[in-house]
Design an enzyme around this catalytic site. Structure first.
Site, short mmCIF file in Angstrom:
data_model
loop_
_atom_site.label_atom_id
_atom_site.label_comp_id
_atom_site.label_asym_id
_atom_site.label_seq_id
_atom_site.Cartn_x
_atom_site.Cartn_y
_atom_site.Cartn_z
N GLY A 112 82.15 30.93 50.63
CA GLY A 112 83.42 30.93 51.34
C GLY A 112 84.28 32.14 51.06
N ALA A 155 77.32 27.57 48.45
CA ALA A 155 78.00 27.42 47.17
C ALA A 155 79.35 26.75 47.43
CB ALA A 155 78.19 28.78 46.51
N CYS A 178 82.23 36.15 36.88
CA CYS A 178 81.70 34.86 37.34
C CYS A 178 80.83 35.05 38.57
CB CYS A 178 82.85 33.90 37.64
SG CYS A 178 82.33 32.25 38.16
N CYS A 219 90.68 30.23 36.89
CA CYS A 219 90.45 28.79 36.91
C CYS A 219 90.55 28.13 35.54
CB CYS A 219 89.08 28.49 37.54
SG CYS A 219 87.66 29.15 36.64
N SER A 246 82.75 25.09 46.06
CA SER A 246 83.67 24.96 44.92
C SER A 246 84.53 23.72 45.00
CB SER A 246 84.58 26.19 44.85
OG SER A 246 85.45 26.21 45.97
N GLY A 247 84.55 23.08 46.18
CA GLY A 247 85.43 21.94 46.39
C GLY A 247 86.70 22.31 47.15
N GLY A 248 86.87 23.60 47.43
CA GLY A 248 88.03 24.06 48.18
C GLY A 248 87.77 24.06 49.68
N VAL A 249 88.80 24.42 50.43
CA VAL A 249 88.70 24.37 51.88
C VAL A 249 87.75 25.44 52.42
CG1 VAL A 249 90.74 25.82 52.19
CG2 VAL A 249 90.04 24.28 54.04
N ASP A 250 87.69 26.60 51.82
CA ASP A 250 86.89 27.70 52.37
C ASP A 250 85.40 27.37 52.37
OD1 ASP A 250 89.20 29.27 52.74
OD2 ASP A 250 89.12 29.94 50.66
#
Length: 389
Positions: free
Chosen positions: A151, A33, A127, A224, A35-39
């Site tokens: 992440g 999954a 969510c 968000c 999200s587009g983040g670093v994790d």
């Protein structure tokens, strides 16, 4: 530097890969999954590097150009682009699924309605519960994945009876409060490869090692879909007329002043009441039906008994009798000793051994074992039973 699965407590004759499967990584399909983040980007990159059959999936939860979105929020606009770039660099397929309607129906609408009812909701938990760990997890199964990885900073460990949920190794990054509603069936399918890391610096170092463009990307802040933390503005947009004014009253019902809408206040709030003079006053209770904000002295906030609903139980012992545990009633507060008393219908009563201020309906109450790091489950705080003696 490599990521490893949580330490197993049971010995097995067949060698397991880092995700706990008795087969080579190349034969293990994992949906990540993203999200587009670093994790989540690091999780996907590391698993691909280890040779797993990785598929990245990003959920578009709302239109980034809409008023509810904000710069730096996950699951929209630039973040989808960042996830795609990571997939292209590491060489695994990436899909974007449109979940806008599901997200609005399952998360945003309930968030607005809960505030209107005088509660203080935690939409990130809903969510995870209703979108990521339900709908996305089913998509992973449809893709014939062996597991789904995220992440999140939390640990999944194999216990003597079943998979267990544990707090992250880094207490400053621990996200167990937001994942208490993870069911046993979901936990069996999920993996959390970052949970054992001792700092976010390790995650960013891994991102740099793999040459990921998100290595220095800031962490997302607040909810968000709430720009600049302005909850009231979002609710007013979703529910026009929600900010009707009303009375600020004391515990006896004496009118002390006027407020600009119940949605602007939360339990325990002191600042911004507009009532001058005298001893400091705090919001004790919200009464949306009468549009009243009830205030009083700080000691009136103290609560010893908390009513909990929609309990999700992950412990090995039966959910009955009196269960000593630690509980966390807000994400920013440490767990504290309590007695958990299960009731019928997935309800429970929690007795705090030391009173807590500002217990708010709509927040989560998460249960932990008294010694160690295991998450035993949790539920949602409903109306407080009675104040501390």
């Amino acid at each position: 530097m490599t990521l490893t699965a949580a330490t197993r407590t049971d010995a097995r004759p067949t060698e397991l890969n880092s995700l706990g499967f008795a087969k080579p990584p190349a034969q293990t399909r994992v949906v990540v999954a993203m999200s587009g983040g670093v994790d989540s980007s690091v999780v996907a990159a590391q698993l691909k590097f280890e040779g797993y059959d990785v598929i990245g999936v990003t959920l578009q939860l709302y239109d980034h150009g809409a008023a509810l979105a904000k710069k730096g929020a996950c699951c929209a606009g630039q973040d989808i682009h960042d996830a795609r770039r990571v997939a292209e660099r590491m060489g695994f397929p990436h899909y974007v699924l449109d979940y806008e309607n599901k997200f609005r129906e399952s998360v945003i609408d309930e968030f607005a309605d809960a505030y209107l009812a005088g509660a203080t909701p935690v939409p990130c938990i809903r969510c995870n519960e209703r979108v990521k760990f339900r709908d996305l997890l089913e998509t992973a199964r449809d893709l014939d994945a062996d597991c789904m990885a995220t992440g999140h900073y939390i640990q999944r460990k194999d216990g003597p009876l079943r998979a267990e949920l544990h707090m992250a190794a880094d207490p400053n990054r621990d996200q167990s409060y937001f994942l208490f509603s993870t069911t046993q069936q979901q936990l069996d399918f999920l993996r959390f490869p970052l949970g054992h890391l001792v700092s976010k610096a390790e995650t960013r170092a891994l991102a740099a090692e793999y040459g990921l463009s998100v290595a220095d990307k800031p962490d997302s802040q607040d909810i968000c879909f709430v720009p600049n933390g302005d909850y009231a503005a979002v609710i007013e947009k979703l529910r026009p007329g929600a900010a009707d004014p009303g009375d600020i009253v004391d515990r006896e019902g004496t009118v002390l002043g006027q407020h600009r809408g119940v949605i602007h206040y939360t339990i325990g709030q002191r600042r911004g009441l507009g009532i001058g003079g005298g001893e400091p006053l705090y919001v004790l209770r919200l009464e949306p039906e009468t549009r009243r904000v009830v205030v009083g002295p700080r000691e009136a906030l103290s609560t010893r008994t908390v009513a909990v609903t929609e309990v999700n139980w992950l412990g090995d012992q039966p959910f009955e009798g009196e269960i000593p545990c630690l509980v966390r009633i807000r994400s920013t507060r440490p767990p504290r000793p309590a007695i958990l008393r299960p009731l019928l219908g997935r309800r429970a009563e929690v007795e705090l051994l030391d009173p807590e201020d500002g217990v708010s309906p709509g927040q989560a109450c998460v249960f932990y074992e008294t010694e160690g790091t295991r998450v035993l489950g949790g539920g949602w705080i409903s109306l407080r039973r009675r104040p501390a003696a």
